[in-house]
Design an enzyme around this catalytic site. Structure first.
Site, PDB file in Angstrom:
ATOM      1  CG  HIS A   1      -2.021  -1.073   1.090  1.00  0.00           C
ATOM      2  ND1 HIS A   1      -2.779  -1.505   2.152  1.00  0.00           N
ATOM      3  CD2 HIS A   1      -2.455  -1.784   0.019  1.00  0.00           C
ATOM      4  CE1 HIS A   1      -3.629  -2.442   1.738  1.00  0.00           C
ATOM      5  NE2 HIS A   1      -3.450  -2.632   0.459  1.00  0.00           N
TER       6      HIS A   1
ATOM      7  N   GLY B   1      -1.707  -9.156  12.537  1.00  0.00           N
ATOM      8  CA  GLY B   1      -2.296  -7.840  12.768  1.00  0.00           C
ATOM      9  C   GLY B   1      -3.022  -7.245  11.592  1.00  0.00           C
TER      10      GLY B   1
ATOM     11  CB  ALA C   1       2.000  -8.718  16.719  1.00  0.00           C
TER      12      ALA C   1
END
Ligand code: OAD
Length: 251
Positions: A118, A194, A238
């Site tokens: 992204h 996540g 995480a």
């Protein structure tokens, strides 16, 4: 207690893909996308700011929002999850890191060859001519959520700079998505960390790996439903789950 089948899957894997989303940076203090936006940003919806239409309608509002995010990232530090991922790369025969995150915390934790699906906050480009500035942008000293900031002008054509991220409705960088799909097809273990798995096409990546018979592990305090066979979940943060998994597999 960690599942011994999961530990074996990691020990025996020849190609591990780690696929991360905003949750991996949550413990560094960076809000995830689907968290309620804080402070002045409570009034705004992330999805409606992350579009070319929003930028066209109000460039200073959108640029200001990304400047605020950039300053938050700049002041944040990589956490135990970022560090564990960098460490894991050195423990398995082949390793691929694919992220949906636009921050640079994987880089700052020491990971290399990161595929940013992204885009990246630190890679702005011209909204009109796509030219990338030669020098990095200065980082705002203090985050000022809600402040409108005029985007700087492109040195090439004078058009406004835009953030170097993928907005809703835009295509993902071809090279990055091709590389990510290939890695998902070839790996024997994919660790998804996540991510809410709701934004396509990135969300297909764990699905592809699972369909092609890789083991898939989801690390998320609130994991979604599992397929059953070859599909694992660690319902934890995480920064806790990843170091524990690596310690268990490679004591
Ligand atoms: P989301 O905000 O959709 O999801 C974050 C996920 O992280 C959620 O499932 C949380 O349960 C989980 N989470 C929260 N804290 C965690 C922790 N400490 N450890 C592990 N997991 C945790 O973020 P993404 O899935 O990354 O796209 O969102 C995908 C894309 O949607 C983003 O890249 C962005 C956004 O629109 C673009 O900008 C194109």
């Amino acid at each position: 207690m960690l599942d011994s089948a999961l530990i074996d899957a990691l020990r025996q894997a020849r190609h591990v893909v780690v696929f991360t989303g905003a949750g991996v940076s949550a413990e560094s203090g960076i809000p995830t996308f689907r968290d309620r936006l804080t402070g002045l940003w409570e009034r705004f919806d992330a999805a409606s700011l992350a579009t070319a239409e929003a930028f066209r309608a109000d460039p200073a509002l959108v640029w200001g929002w990304y400047e605020w995010r950039r300053s938050v990232v700049h002041r944040a530090q990589p956490n135990a999850a970022h560090r564990a991922i960098a460490e894991l790369a050195g423990k398995v025969p082949k390793f691929t890191l694919i992220t949906q995150n636009v921050d640079d915390l994987h880089e700052r934790a020491g990971s290399q060859n990161i595929t940013h699906l992204h885009g990246q906050l630190e890679r702005p480009r011209c909204f009109q001519c796509q030219h990338e500035p030669d020098s990095p942008l200065p980082v705002p000293d203090e985050p000022e959520a809600g402040r409108r900031v005029q985007p700087p002008a492109c040195a090439h054509c004078g058009g406004p700079l835009r953030p170097g991220v993928v907005w809703f409705g835009e295509s993902l960088p071809m090279e990055a998505i091709t590389h990510a799909f290939q890695a998902a097809e070839q790996c024997d273990l994919l660790i998804s960390v996540g991510t809410s798995g709701v934004v396509y096409p990135a969300a297909e990546i764990p699905e592809i790996a699972w369909r092609l018979r890789a083991n898939v592990l989801h690390i998320n305090p609130t994991p979604g439903p599992l397929h059953g066979e070859r599909d694992f979940a660690l319902a934890n943060a995480a920064g806790v789950a990843l170091p524990a998994l690596i310690d268990a597999a490679f004591p």
